[in-house]
Design a protein around this motif. Structure first.
Motif, PDB file in Angstrom:
ATOM      1  N   ALA A   1      30.808  36.244 -26.703  1.00 39.17           N
ATOM      2  CA  ALA A   1      31.562  36.688 -28.091  1.00 39.17           C
ATOM      3  C   ALA A   1      33.093  36.463 -27.979  1.00 39.17           C
ATOM      4  CB  ALA A   1      31.279  38.282 -28.437  1.00 39.17           C
ATOM      5  N   GLY A   2      33.542  35.985 -29.235  1.00 40.07           N
ATOM      6  CA  GLY A   2      34.986  35.817 -29.048  1.00 40.07           C
ATOM      7  C   GLY A   2      35.290  34.311 -29.052  1.00 40.07           C
ATOM      8  N   TYR A   3      34.405  33.425 -28.307  1.00 38.98           N
ATOM      9  CA  TYR A   3      34.570  32.104 -28.149  1.00 38.98           C
ATOM     10  C   TYR A   3      34.053  31.248 -29.171  1.00 38.98           C
ATOM     11  CZ  TYR A   3      36.471  33.510 -23.577  1.00 38.98           C
ATOM     12  OH  TYR A   3      37.337  33.986 -22.672  1.00 38.98           O
ATOM     13  N   GLY A   4      34.287  29.802 -29.316  1.00 38.71           N
ATOM     14  CA  GLY A   4      33.732  29.116 -30.269  1.00 38.71           C
ATOM     15  C   GLY A   4      32.607  28.492 -29.541  1.00 38.71           C
ATOM     16  N   LEU A   5      32.198  27.429 -30.508  1.00 37.84           N
ATOM     17  CA  LEU A   5      30.938  26.646 -29.859  1.00 37.84           C
ATOM     18  C   LEU A   5      31.363  25.226 -29.600  1.00 37.84           C
ATOM     19  CD1 LEU A   5      28.275  27.831 -32.302  1.00 37.84           C
ATOM     20  CD2 LEU A   5      28.643  28.722 -29.866  1.00 37.84           C
ATOM     21  N   GLU A   6      30.665  24.646 -28.765  1.00 37.82           N
ATOM     22  CA  GLU A   6      31.201  22.940 -28.396  1.00 37.82           C
ATOM     23  C   GLU A   6      29.900  22.584 -27.755  1.00 37.82           C
ATOM     24  OE1 GLU A   6      34.432  23.729 -25.708  1.00 37.82           O
ATOM     25  OE2 GLU A   6      33.122  23.361 -24.023  1.00 37.82           O
ATOM     26  N   THR A   7      30.029  21.117 -28.077  1.00 36.26           N
ATOM     27  CA  THR A   7      28.939  20.116 -27.481  1.00 36.26           C
ATOM     28  C   THR A   7      29.562  18.913 -27.234  1.00 36.26           C
ATOM     29  OG1 THR A   7      26.541  19.479 -27.577  1.00 36.26           O
ATOM     30  CG2 THR A   7      28.005  19.297 -29.508  1.00 36.26           C
ATOM     31  N   GLU A   8      28.974  18.089 -26.024  1.00 33.57           N
ATOM     32  CA  GLU A   8      29.466  17.012 -25.847  1.00 33.57           C
ATOM     33  C   GLU A   8      29.195  15.878 -26.846  1.00 33.57           C
ATOM     34  OE1 GLU A   8      28.683  15.929 -21.210  1.00 33.57           O
ATOM     35  OE2 GLU A   8      26.947  16.969 -22.073  1.00 33.57           O
ATOM     36  N   LEU A   9      29.967  14.937 -27.068  1.00 32.99           N
ATOM     37  CA  LEU A   9      29.905  13.808 -28.204  1.00 32.99           C
ATOM     38  C   LEU A   9      29.212  12.672 -27.296  1.00 32.99           C
ATOM     39  CD1 LEU A   9      30.542  12.816 -30.745  1.00 32.99           C
ATOM     40  CD2 LEU A   9      32.592  11.728 -29.984  1.00 32.99           C
ATOM     41  N   VAL A  10      27.875  13.006 -27.336  1.00 34.49           N
ATOM     42  CA  VAL A  10      26.802  12.105 -26.584  1.00 34.49           C
ATOM     43  C   VAL A  10      25.716  11.788 -27.458  1.00 34.49           C
ATOM     44  CG1 VAL A  10      25.269  11.702 -24.621  1.00 34.49           C
ATOM     45  CG2 VAL A  10      27.732  12.746 -24.250  1.00 34.49           C
ATOM     46  N   GLU A  11      25.139  10.608 -27.552  1.00 38.26           N
ATOM     47  CA  GLU A  11      23.985  10.460 -28.256  1.00 38.26           C
ATOM     48  C   GLU A  11      24.125  10.864 -29.700  1.00 38.26           C
ATOM     49  OE1 GLU A  11      21.624   8.683 -27.687  1.00 38.26           O
ATOM     50  OE2 GLU A  11      22.218   8.169 -25.589  1.00 38.26           O
ATOM     51  N   PRO A  12      25.331  10.741 -30.667  1.00 43.56           N
ATOM     52  CA  PRO A  12      25.558  11.208 -31.698  1.00 43.56           C
ATOM     53  C   PRO A  12      24.195  10.856 -32.733  1.00 43.56           C
ATOM     54  CG  PRO A  12      26.959   9.678 -31.351  1.00 43.56           C
ATOM     55  CD  PRO A  12      26.123   9.826 -30.096  1.00 43.56           C
ATOM     56  N   PRO A  13      24.038  11.396 -33.685  1.00 47.41           N
ATOM     57  CA  PRO A  13      22.890  11.021 -34.902  1.00 47.41           C
ATOM     58  C   PRO A  13      23.645   9.999 -35.719  1.00 47.41           C
ATOM     59  CG  PRO A  13      23.605  13.284 -35.201  1.00 47.41           C
ATOM     60  CD  PRO A  13      24.277  12.828 -33.930  1.00 47.41           C
ATOM     61  N   ALA A  14      22.633   9.310 -36.380  1.00 51.60           N
ATOM     62  CA  ALA A  14      23.106   8.078 -37.087  1.00 51.60           C
ATOM     63  C   ALA A  14      24.185   8.612 -38.386  1.00 51.60           C
ATOM     64  CB  ALA A  14      22.243   7.315 -37.837  1.00 51.60           C
ATOM     65  N   ALA A  15      23.919   9.775 -38.779  1.00 51.83           N
ATOM     66  CA  ALA A  15      24.819  10.366 -39.989  1.00 51.83           C
ATOM     67  C   ALA A  15      26.108  10.664 -39.373  1.00 51.83           C
ATOM     68  CB  ALA A  15      24.039  11.700 -40.286  1.00 51.83           C
ATOM     69  N   LEU A  16      26.384  11.174 -38.283  1.00 52.63           N
ATOM     70  CA  LEU A  16      27.687  11.354 -37.722  1.00 52.63           C
ATOM     71  C   LEU A  16      28.419  10.143 -37.368  1.00 52.63           C
ATOM     72  CD1 LEU A  16      29.848  13.399 -36.588  1.00 52.63           C
ATOM     73  CD2 LEU A  16      28.750  13.118 -34.126  1.00 52.63           C
ATOM     74  N   VAL A  17      27.604   9.022 -36.804  1.00 50.54           N
ATOM     75  CA  VAL A  17      28.294   7.607 -36.663  1.00 50.54           C
ATOM     76  C   VAL A  17      28.846   7.107 -37.965  1.00 50.54           C
ATOM     77  CG1 VAL A  17      27.961   5.456 -35.711  1.00 50.54           C
ATOM     78  CG2 VAL A  17      26.876   7.403 -34.738  1.00 50.54           C
ATOM     79  N   GLU A  18      28.043   7.180 -39.024  1.00 44.94           N
ATOM     80  CA  GLU A  18      28.378   6.715 -40.243  1.00 44.94           C
ATOM     81  C   GLU A  18      29.368   7.226 -40.896  1.00 44.94           C
ATOM     82  OE1 GLU A  18      24.772   6.776 -42.456  1.00 44.94           O
ATOM     83  OE2 GLU A  18      23.705   5.322 -41.147  1.00 44.94           O
ATOM     84  N   ALA A  19      29.721   8.661 -40.631  1.00 41.19           N
ATOM     85  CA  ALA A  19      30.617   9.206 -41.280  1.00 41.19           C
ATOM     86  C   ALA A  19      31.833   9.075 -40.579  1.00 41.19           C
ATOM     87  CB  ALA A  19      30.325  10.895 -41.079  1.00 41.19           C
ATOM     88  N   ALA A  20      31.799   8.897 -39.252  1.00 37.52           N
ATOM     89  CA  ALA A  20      33.125   8.398 -38.474  1.00 37.52           C
ATOM     90  C   ALA A  20      33.679   7.095 -38.830  1.00 37.52           C
ATOM     91  CB  ALA A  20      32.894   8.521 -36.835  1.00 37.52           C
ATOM     92  N   ALA A  21      32.637   5.925 -39.118  1.00 33.77           N
ATOM     93  CA  ALA A  21      32.939   4.708 -39.610  1.00 33.77           C
ATOM     94  C   ALA A  21      33.880   4.985 -40.847  1.00 33.77           C
ATOM     95  CB  ALA A  21      31.744   3.947 -39.461  1.00 33.77           C
ATOM     96  N   ALA A  22      33.141   5.634 -41.831  1.00 31.50           N
ATOM     97  CA  ALA A  22      33.988   5.842 -42.965  1.00 31.50           C
ATOM     98  C   ALA A  22      35.055   6.490 -43.059  1.00 31.50           C
ATOM     99  CB  ALA A  22      32.963   6.683 -43.912  1.00 31.50           C
ATOM    100  N   CYS A  23      35.297   7.362 -41.986  1.00 28.53           N
ATOM    101  CA  CYS A  23      36.666   8.203 -41.782  1.00 28.53           C
ATOM    102  C   CYS A  23      37.667   7.303 -41.073  1.00 28.53           C
ATOM    103  CB  CYS A  23      36.216   9.176 -40.879  1.00 28.53           C
ATOM    104  SG  CYS A  23      37.560  10.418 -40.844  1.00 28.53           S
ATOM    105  N   GLU A  24      37.171   6.232 -40.328  1.00 29.73           N
ATOM    106  CA  GLU A  24      38.041   5.344 -39.659  1.00 29.73           C
ATOM    107  C   GLU A  24      38.611   4.282 -40.718  1.00 29.73           C
ATOM    108  OE1 GLU A  24      37.816   1.479 -36.784  1.00 29.73           O
ATOM    109  OE2 GLU A  24      36.000   2.636 -36.882  1.00 29.73           O
ATOM    110  N   ARG A  25      37.764   3.825 -41.414  1.00 34.20           N
ATOM    111  CA  ARG A  25      38.321   3.146 -42.568  1.00 34.20           C
ATOM    112  C   ARG A  25      39.486   3.550 -43.652  1.00 34.20           C
ATOM    113  NH1 ARG A  25      32.748   1.629 -42.519  1.00 34.20           N
ATOM    114  NH2 ARG A  25      32.466   3.123 -44.547  1.00 34.20           N
TER     115      ARG A  25
END
Length: 917
Positions: free
Chosen positions: A527-551
């Motif tokens: 308790a008191g700490y946030g959550l985190e996960t590695e940026l590994v094998e991201p789902p397609a929705a995350l990859v597409e959102a990152a590409a749109a954000c990059e543009r």
């Protein structure tokens, strides 16, 4: 001797209340009486009552919303830019009054102290009289509780007084500083300078003189480009390393006409270094010229923000705070609001938000367009450092200036990094990249400025640059385009939209995908700490959102880059109207633009890598920040796997000489068979020396203290891990055995709070005060001051109290750690653990924390004490970080308490002997 009291306490109609160890006490003109909690609350809700540190008293009463007449606020008005420990006892010491013995005495004393302070404002020789009358009138309009009483006690000035905005001195523009000459220090002249610093009666310490000689090698002329003369110097506590490196640093600065930057990790050491300057430069005027303290812009009072605040942008308690800061600004040595001469407890009384609004935390400075530019504290400090011999800074500022290419006058060519064991962590923070909601909304605010009717000075690019580009159509169009394209960044209400599943724009859509993936993959942790996960094998929705954000980010960067290029051209062409103030505005705006563009470029690069192959130099992960179950922020984080790579490239290679020093510089915990110089290899890895083309020079000298005679190291083996009741019982037993004087260190805030709430009542009954970080509404620095001032007090805290806390003497005689401070199993730590040696890396990090914690115990030859770790699971290999001549005893709690009691008695006897001598 008490100050004459022309304002009698009997004339005060207000009662006083203290929350003492022996209960709640109320005093009036008739005397003092003990009351229960309910009666105290009833009094406070009906009668303006005098207290010392209202938030702290209110917290003890369980009513944090209570208000009253805080004597600390009165003190801040009467004696701005001066410090007192914020307790009844501390203020009694400052005012020359006898310390109270009981709660009844303290309550009566509060009224006497208020009368003494009020009496001082009527004295003709009141040192801080100038500017007080108009501030008191303004405070009365802001409904400050003390205002009318103060005005009754004061005499109005004979003539109108200038405001702080015209009273502060102006800085003058000087010629560019000359480049330092090439000189070589002789050992004899360094030794003579050290002798002068120590004084004629000082005992000769060979270890200190050897240390000074070794450090002076860093001031030799550089022979190879990109390869500084680097010295790694470990000097045990008590060697006197501060004066040891000041001797060659000050001598080189005088001979070469150059500047040496002295960098620390903690504010406490910065203050200590600043205090040592009187040895070098006894004359105050010379000292101000030759030794300068430098911090980041966000530490200093912004006069334009202050002007807006006192003209009506602040209301309620924040308006009172602004007026007290205005009062302080007239007498401040440098305008430093964080760690300077503004008492930390003053901000605690009003909240950090009020303070943040008075500093330039968003890089919105308008430079020469500001009406207070010539009186600006920040600009004054920057210009003072151009010609200074010694600049006292911190690791972060040195690294940021180097990264931004700001050599500041005679450069960052000679550097001394004290507290060098923190270089790795400082570089980790400085060279990290975070793409989060909080970071992106700050970028939006920097570009667009205010988007709703709010008071204050928040300004966007149009306000800062509009008149500079108005003379040409293309520049104005680029500015408008940048402002319009910045609307893709999150705006007000972004977090709620994401949590509600209604993100707006490409950036919020990406943050929503980040949040969803973290919740899907992350494991629940403490308790008191946030959550985190590695940026590994991201789902397609995350990859597409990152590409749109990059543009979208690239579209935003284009007009900003072009605008920056036009500003550069403006400086090169230098039209007739571009005078010195206008040039300063353009240069300031260009510096901020370049830094923001670097951030944007980093974000664009990060977006491009989402879904692609990993970069071996970096660790990328997704994070959801939470506190007590409430979501605060989310995003993608990128850190260097080895942050000493950019440290070496950006900072070290540009320097001519670098000293890295600490009492715990080497890594002493080895796993399995290790090379003979393993400890130094660790030091080189953690400081960037391993990435330089020439090897660093090594020096080590042991502490002169007799740790075997002065300390005991205990592992208390019968405390069950995870049993809060047993943990609290152990802390109580040991604190009582020591009679207070205990620093308790925790790795988790939740356990700290749980232990505090179980033991503070019983300790109070034993007349042993207990303070706690994250519990008491007081900043960490002030808590240490309160702890240091009372030998019977104890203090519980986390990492901030493990490093840089200097409490010599009777006030610290026992250090207790709740257990082995293993690193938290984060994504970043896991990656570094795999890269730097597995369990051996864990041992190094943990061993360093143990060594630093032990180092709090003995600060001078007369100190004696006990260092205790609670829990049986303390590997023997970790105990190698302690002095080799001190036996580590594994004992039960009863035996530990007996040893603590015996050691406390020995310490008292030694202290009395030293005092008599």
């Amino acid at each position: 001797m008490a100050v004459p009291d022309p304002f009698p306490a009997a004339a005060l109609p207000n009662p006083a209340l203290v929350a003492a160890l022996d209960g709640f006490w109320i005093a009036d003109a008739e005397g003092a009486a003990k009351v229960d909690r309910a009666d105290a609350v009833r009094l406070l809700t009906s009668t303006p009552t005098i207290m010392a540190n209202v938030p702290l008293v209110a917290a003890k009463l369980g009513y944090p919303e209570l208000d009253g007449l805080d004597i600390l606020e009165l003190f801040a008005f009467v004696h701005p830019a001066r410090f007192s420990v914020p307790t009844v006892e501390g203020m009694a010491d400052f005012l020359g009054l006898d310390r109270p013995e009981t709660g009844a005495d303290a309550a009566i004393m509060l009224r006497s102290m208020a009368a003494t302070l009020l009496g001082r404002v009527s004295l003709p020789d009141w040192r801080e009289k100038e500017g007080a009358w108009p501030i008191a009138q303004a405070l009365a309009r802001a409904r400050w509780g003390w205002a009318n009483i103060v005005l009754q006690a004061m005499e109005p000035p004979a003539r109108p007084e200038r405001s702080v905005f015209t009273a502060l001195p102006q800085w003058e523009e000087g010629p560019p500083p000359a480049q330092p000459r090439t000189v070589r220090l002789e050992e004899e002249e360094v030794d003579r300078r050290l002798s002068a610093l120590l004084g004629p009666d000082a005992e000769r310490r060979d270890g200190q003189r050897s240390y000074a000689a070794a450090v002076s090698r860093a001031f030799a002329p550089r022979e190879v480009e990109g390869a500084p003369n680097m010295v790694l110097a470990e000097a045990g506590t008590g060697i006197g390393k501060t004066l040891g490196y000041l001797a060659p640093a000050s001598r080189w600065a005088e001979e070469a006409g150059g500047t040496v930057w002295l960098s620390t990790y903690t504010k406490a050491l910065q203050r200590q270094l600043d205090g040592e300057m009187i040895r070098l430069y006894p004359d105050e005027a010379e000292r101000k010229k030759r030794a300068v303290v430098r911090k980041g812009r966000e530490n200093y009072l912004c006069l334009l923000n202050l002007e807006d605040a006192v003209q009506g942008s602040f209301g309620g308690r924040a308006a009172i705070y602004a007026r007290l800061v205005e009062r302080w600004a007239r007498y401040s040595a440098g305008g430093d609001m964080i760690g300077g001469d503004l008492p930390g407890w003053l901000t605690s009384l009003f909240g950090r938000t009020a303070q943040a609004a008075l500093t330039d935390r968003r890089g919105e400075c308008v430079y020469a367009a500001c009406p207070h530019y010539r009186r600006c504290f920040i600009e004054r400090a920057a210009r003072a450092s151009l010609d200074a011999d010694l600049v006292i800074a911190n690791h972060a500022l040195v690294m940021v200036n180097a990264a931004r290419g700001k050599s500041e006058g005679r450069g960052l060519a000679r550097l001394v990094f004290d507290e060098g064991h923190h270089l790795f962590d400082a570089a980790d923070s400085t060279f990290a990249l975070h793409f989060t909601g909080a970071e992106t909304i700050e970028m939006r605010r920097w570009i667009i400025g205010p988007e709703r009717k709010t008071k204050g000075r928040r300004r966007g690019l149009t306000a800062r640059l509009g008149d500079l580009v108005a003379f040409e159509e293309e520049g104005a169009l680029l500015l408008d385009e940048a402002v319009e394209r910045a609307r893709i960044l999150p705006g007000e209400g972004w977090l709620k939209r994401i949590v509600d599943g209604m993100p707006d724009g490409p950036v919020e859509l990406l943050l929503a995908e980040v949040r969803a993936l973290v919740l899907a993959r992350a494991k629940a942790n403490e308790a008191g700490y946030g959550l985190e996960t590695e940026l590994v094998e991201p789902p397609a929705a995350l990859v597409e959102a990152a590409a749109a954000c990059e543009r979208a980010l690239e579209d935003l960067a284009v007009p900003l880059r072009r605008l920056g290029a036009r500003l550069v051209r403006l400086l090169e062409e230098a039209p007739d109207w571009l005078d010195a103030p206008a040039r300063a505005r353009v240069e300031g705006a260009l510096g901020g633009m370049e830094w923001r563009l670097q951030t944007l470029s980093g974000w664009i690069s990060l977006m491009a890598r989402v879904g692609g192959p990993p970069d071996s130099d970096f660790v990328d992960w997704l994070a959801l920040d939470r506190f007590e179950g409430r979501e605060l922020d989310m995003g993608i984080r990128r850190h260097w796997l080895d942050p000493t790579k950019p440290l070496a490239k950006v900072v070290m290679e540009q320097a001519h000489g670098v000293v890295v020093t600490s009492a715990t510089l080497r890594g002493r915990v080895a796993e399995g068979e290790a090379p003979a110089d393993f400890d130094w290899q660790v030091s080189e890895m953690r400081t960037g020396a391993a990435h330089l083309s020439l090897p660093a020079k090594r020096f080590q000298v042991d502490s002169p203290f007799d740790y075997a005679a002065q300390t005991r190291i205990l592992v208390v083996t019968d405390i069950k891990r995870g049993d809060t009741a047993q943990l609290a019982g152990a802390y109580r037993r040991l604190i009582e055995a020591a009679g207070g004087g205990t620093l308790g260190l925790f790795t988790a805030i939740a356990r700290l709070k749980a232990v505090y709430h179980r033991i503070h009542g019983p300790l109070a009954e034993a007349r042993l005060p207990l303070y706690a970080q994250h519990v008491d509404p007081v900043d960490a620095g002030t808590l240490v001051d309160m702890f240091r001032a009372d030998p019977r007090a104890s203090l519980l805290g986390t990492d901030a109290l493990r490093d840089g806390v200097d409490v010599p003497g009777e006030s610290l005689r026992l250090v207790v750690m709740e257990g082995v401070p293993w690193p938290r199993p984060t994504v970043l730590h896991a990656a570094r653990r795999a890269a730097f040696g597995g369990k051996g890396y864990d041992n190094l990090i943990t061993g360093g924390k143990l060594a630093q914690a032990f180092g709090r115990l003995v600060r001078r030859a007369s100190d004696r004490g006990v260092f205790a770790i609670l829990g049986s699971a303390v590997p023997t290999r970790l105990t190698t970080v302690f002095p080799g001549n001190v036996e580590v005893l594994r004992v039960d709690l009863a035996t530990a308490a007996r040893i603590v009691e015996e050691q406390a008695g020995l310490r008292e006897g030694v202290a009395q002997a030293h005092s008599a001598a």
